[in-house]
Write a protein that holds these residues in place. Structure first.
Motif, PDB file in Angstrom:
ATOM      1  N   VAL A  84      23.799 -19.738 -10.934  1.00  0.00           N
ATOM      2  CA  VAL A  84      24.683 -20.513 -10.490  1.00  0.00           C
ATOM      3  C   VAL A  84      24.347 -21.475  -9.383  1.00  0.00           C
ATOM      4  CG1 VAL A  84      26.863 -21.094  -9.363  1.00  0.00           C
ATOM      5  CG2 VAL A  84      26.768 -19.236 -11.190  1.00  0.00           C
ATOM      6  N   GLN A  85      23.692 -20.781  -8.428  1.00  0.00           N
ATOM      7  CA  GLN A  85      22.997 -21.796  -7.128  1.00  0.00           C
ATOM      8  C   GLN A  85      21.857 -22.603  -7.740  1.00  0.00           C
ATOM      9  OE1 GLN A  85      21.066 -19.038  -4.231  1.00  0.00           O
ATOM     10  NE2 GLN A  85      20.715 -20.819  -2.921  1.00  0.00           N
ATOM     11  N   GLY A  86      21.103 -22.113  -8.816  1.00  0.00           N
ATOM     12  CA  GLY A  86      20.274 -23.081  -9.203  1.00  0.00           C
ATOM     13  C   GLY A  86      20.416 -24.007 -10.492  1.00  0.00           C
ATOM     14  N   ALA A  87      21.923 -23.840 -10.909  1.00  0.00           N
ATOM     15  CA  ALA A  87      22.424 -24.650 -11.995  1.00  0.00           C
ATOM     16  C   ALA A  87      21.953 -24.352 -13.465  1.00  0.00           C
ATOM     17  CB  ALA A  87      22.335 -26.135 -11.621  1.00  0.00           C
ATOM     18  N   THR A  88      21.411 -22.860 -13.473  1.00  0.00           N
ATOM     19  CA  THR A  88      21.274 -22.564 -14.726  1.00  0.00           C
ATOM     20  C   THR A  88      22.256 -22.213 -15.750  1.00  0.00           C
ATOM     21  OG1 THR A  88      19.003 -21.324 -13.862  1.00  0.00           O
ATOM     22  CG2 THR A  88      19.879 -20.711 -15.862  1.00  0.00           C
ATOM     23  N   VAL A  89      23.409 -21.838 -14.858  1.00  0.00           N
ATOM     24  CA  VAL A  89      24.778 -21.902 -15.572  1.00  0.00           C
ATOM     25  C   VAL A  89      25.592 -22.705 -14.705  1.00  0.00           C
ATOM     26  CG1 VAL A  89      24.420 -19.965 -17.094  1.00  0.00           C
ATOM     27  CG2 VAL A  89      25.258 -19.718 -14.763  1.00  0.00           C
ATOM     28  N   GLU A  90      26.730 -23.179 -15.265  1.00  0.00           N
ATOM     29  CA  GLU A  90      27.704 -23.839 -14.399  1.00  0.00           C
ATOM     30  C   GLU A  90      28.771 -22.931 -13.780  1.00  0.00           C
ATOM     31  OE1 GLU A  90      26.072 -26.616 -17.496  1.00  0.00           O
ATOM     32  OE2 GLU A  90      27.037 -24.442 -17.730  1.00  0.00           O
ATOM     33  N   ALA A  91      28.968 -21.437 -14.255  1.00  0.00           N
ATOM     34  CA  ALA A  91      29.903 -20.589 -13.699  1.00  0.00           C
ATOM     35  C   ALA A  91      29.442 -19.177 -13.770  1.00  0.00           C
ATOM     36  CB  ALA A  91      31.106 -20.982 -14.249  1.00  0.00           C
ATOM     37  N   ALA A  92      29.888 -18.569 -13.213  1.00  0.00           N
ATOM     38  CA  ALA A  92      29.779 -16.958 -13.163  1.00  0.00           C
ATOM     39  C   ALA A  92      30.796 -16.295 -12.948  1.00  0.00           C
ATOM     40  CB  ALA A  92      28.673 -16.508 -12.372  1.00  0.00           C
ATOM     41  N   HIS A  93      31.253 -14.998 -13.255  1.00  0.00           N
ATOM     42  CA  HIS A  93      32.087 -14.137 -12.963  1.00  0.00           C
ATOM     43  C   HIS A  93      31.825 -12.865 -12.658  1.00  0.00           C
ATOM     44  CE1 HIS A  93      35.947 -11.424 -14.053  1.00  0.00           C
ATOM     45  NE2 HIS A  93      36.406 -12.481 -13.118  1.00  0.00           N
ATOM     46  N   THR A  94      31.988 -12.395 -11.427  1.00  0.00           N
ATOM     47  CA  THR A  94      31.210 -11.452 -10.835  1.00  0.00           C
ATOM     48  C   THR A  94      32.050 -10.656  -9.685  1.00  0.00           C
ATOM     49  OG1 THR A  94      29.106 -10.727  -9.984  1.00  0.00           O
ATOM     50  CG2 THR A  94      30.117 -12.674  -9.111  1.00  0.00           C
ATOM     51  N   ALA A  95      31.539  -9.724  -9.161  1.00  0.00           N
ATOM     52  CA  ALA A  95      32.099  -8.998  -7.825  1.00  0.00           C
ATOM     53  C   ALA A  95      31.211  -9.388  -6.917  1.00  0.00           C
ATOM     54  CB  ALA A  95      32.140  -7.507  -7.809  1.00  0.00           C
ATOM     55  N   PRO A  96      31.781 -10.240  -5.794  1.00  0.00           N
ATOM     56  CA  PRO A  96      30.898 -10.879  -4.845  1.00  0.00           C
ATOM     57  C   PRO A  96      30.064  -9.747  -3.905  1.00  0.00           C
ATOM     58  CG  PRO A  96      32.934 -11.969  -4.716  1.00  0.00           C
ATOM     59  CD  PRO A  96      32.920 -10.669  -5.869  1.00  0.00           C
ATOM     60  N   TYR A  97      30.672  -8.415  -3.504  1.00  0.00           N
ATOM     61  CA  TYR A  97      30.040  -7.775  -2.962  1.00  0.00           C
ATOM     62  C   TYR A  97      28.360  -7.024  -3.619  1.00  0.00           C
ATOM     63  CZ  TYR A  97      32.413  -3.669  -5.834  1.00  0.00           C
ATOM     64  OH  TYR A  97      32.974  -3.004  -6.526  1.00  0.00           O
ATOM     65  N   TYR A  98      28.462  -7.379  -4.771  1.00  0.00           N
ATOM     66  CA  TYR A  98      27.054  -6.948  -5.341  1.00  0.00           C
ATOM     67  C   TYR A  98      25.871  -7.782  -4.651  1.00  0.00           C
ATOM     68  CZ  TYR A  98      29.355  -5.514  -9.749  1.00  0.00           C
ATOM     69  OH  TYR A  98      30.197  -4.729 -10.659  1.00  0.00           O
ATOM     70  N   PHE A  99      26.306  -8.849  -3.970  1.00  0.00           N
ATOM     71  CA  PHE A  99      25.212  -9.832  -3.322  1.00  0.00           C
ATOM     72  C   PHE A  99      25.294  -9.480  -1.977  1.00  0.00           C
ATOM     73  CE2 PHE A  99      26.912 -11.241  -7.297  1.00  0.00           C
ATOM     74  CZ  PHE A  99      25.737 -11.208  -8.131  1.00  0.00           C
ATOM     75  N   PHE A 100      25.441  -8.584  -1.282  1.00  0.00           N
ATOM     76  CA  PHE A 100      25.661  -8.185  -0.068  1.00  0.00           C
ATOM     77  C   PHE A 100      24.122  -8.070   0.551  1.00  0.00           C
ATOM     78  CE2 PHE A 100      24.754  -3.777  -1.370  1.00  0.00           C
ATOM     79  CZ  PHE A 100      23.964  -3.024  -0.326  1.00  0.00           C
ATOM     80  N   GLY A 101      23.131  -7.682  -0.275  1.00  0.00           N
ATOM     81  CA  GLY A 101      21.727  -7.871   0.161  1.00  0.00           C
ATOM     82  C   GLY A 101      21.220  -9.227   0.468  1.00  0.00           C
ATOM     83  N   LYS A 102      22.038 -10.197  -0.060  1.00  0.00           N
ATOM     84  CA  LYS A 102      21.715 -11.804   0.243  1.00  0.00           C
ATOM     85  C   LYS A 102      22.152 -11.819   1.693  1.00  0.00           C
ATOM     86  CE  LYS A 102      21.557 -13.680  -4.227  1.00  0.00           C
ATOM     87  NZ  LYS A 102      20.081 -14.248  -4.107  1.00  0.00           N
TER      88      LYS A 102
END
Length: 359
Positions: A84-102
């Motif tokens: 999503v950040q790089g606009a490869t896709v317009e949208a995503a559906h996810t659990a935000p805590y998966y990305f706590f490493g960021k």
């Protein structure tokens, strides 16, 4: 015969045109791709994205289409933020805590140990400062977020051996989603962050000793009880985990006001729909699991107390070192304090009485 058929088709087309507001009829046709972090087999959690896509299509008269892609089709389950950040896709559906490493702040937008329950989380997002604060944070990743479901309080996972005391946690390799693993590690466990579609194989092969996912309905589908029959509760790291729709900011801002309203309404519908399905389906699934040999146990008090203490210490450390975390968490913690005061007298009091009755 042909004339009657033509009239029927023309009438149907007119009905559709009347049903769709004229402002929407004038909109351009749009095609979006949405990357999910979940496999199709998990119809309740993956299905929220399909519910969203259908509502967007229905409310736009078919002019706004969102194609939903399961984890691994367009990108890995944990690659959707980059997508999503790089606009490869317009949208995503996810659990935000998966990305706590960021950044650990991602976790506050989903679930943190001993955090808000599902109703409290929705209240913080829509009526508190949650949506405003998380959008400020996600802006650095080119993301506009919309709440996109909640599982409700989760179970504590499947263990080969029952956990009877804090000592039993030492060295246990436990698949635990996202941020909760940081606290589990601090009480002696070994957290493993594994996508949903890969958990069973890891448990079966002995790569991990235990695993948590969501609750009875999903866990039954994944078959964990076959290799680790001891089923713990409660999932103290996930009292009310919120799923999100992440939308690329340029894609979102390019929408007309009408299409933005449609996207937001569709997301809200999917948000409510997901928990309704879990609440309706979990009771029967739990009965089936127990009948099939699952053995329920409650996490011991000393483990819960140790985890709580370590969670609070971790949050203090993060507030001292991470300005983004501090800003969001301080507001979250104040809201949690007031919510728990209120729920103590109402929800908890009522639930405690009702759950002791023979109905």
């Amino acid at each position: 015969m042909e004339r009657r058929s033509f009239i029927r088709r023309a009438g149907a087309a007119t009905a559709v045109a009347v049903a769709v507001p004229s402002a929407v009829q004038a909109q351009a046709t749009i095609r979006w791709r949405l990357a999910s972090s979940f496999p199709k087999s998990l119809d309740t959690i993956y299905g929220a994205a399909e519910v969203f896509a259908k509502k967007v299509s229905d409310m736009s008269g078919g002019k706004f289409q969102v194609s939903v892609h399961a984890a691994g089709e367009l990108m890995p389950a944990f690659g959707v933020v980059d997508g999503v950040q790089g606009a490869t896709v317009e949208a995503a559906h996810t659990a935000p805590y998966y990305f706590f490493g960021k950044d650990p702040t991602f976790a506050v937008g989903c679930a943190i140990p001993f955090g808000l329950n599902s109703r409290q989380m929705t209240a913080w997002m829509f009526e508190g400062n949650g949506l405003k604060l998380m959008r400020e944070f996600y802006a650095r990743y080119n993301i506009v977020n919309l709440p996109g479901g909640n599982t409700g309080a989760q179970m504590g996972g499947w263990f080969r051996k029952e956990v009877k005391s804090l000592a039993d946690v030492k060295g246990v390799k436990f698949r635990i989603g996202g941020f909760g693993g940081k606290v589990f590690e601090r009480i002696g466990g070994v957290p493993q962050n594994i996508p949903g579609g890969e958990i069973y194989q890891s448990l079966e092969k002995g790569t991990i000793d235990a695993a948590e996912w969501v609750g009875p309905y999903d866990d039954e589908k994944l078959g964990f009880y076959k290799v680790a029959p001891n089923y713990a509760y409660p999932g103290w790291w996930e009292g009310g985990p919120e799923l999100d729709f992440f939308i690329n900011d340029k894609a979102y801002n390019a929408l007309s006001a009408e299409y933005k309203a449609i996207v937001e309404a569709a997301a809200s519908h999917a948000h409510v729909d997901m928990q309704a399905k879990y609440d309706a389906r979990n009771p029967a699934a739990l009965k089936r699991l127990v009948a099939g040999g699952a053995k329920l146990f409650r996490f011991p008090k000393d483990m819960m107390e140790a985890a709580f203490k370590e969670a609070m210490a971790l949050y203090s450390e993060l507030s001292a070192s991470n300005p983004a975390w501090k800003k969001v968490y301080e507001d979250y913690a104040t809201f949690r304090r007031d919510q728990n005061l209120w729920f103590r007298f109402t929800e908890a009091g009522f639930d405690d009485f009702m759950q002791q009755q023979k109905l």
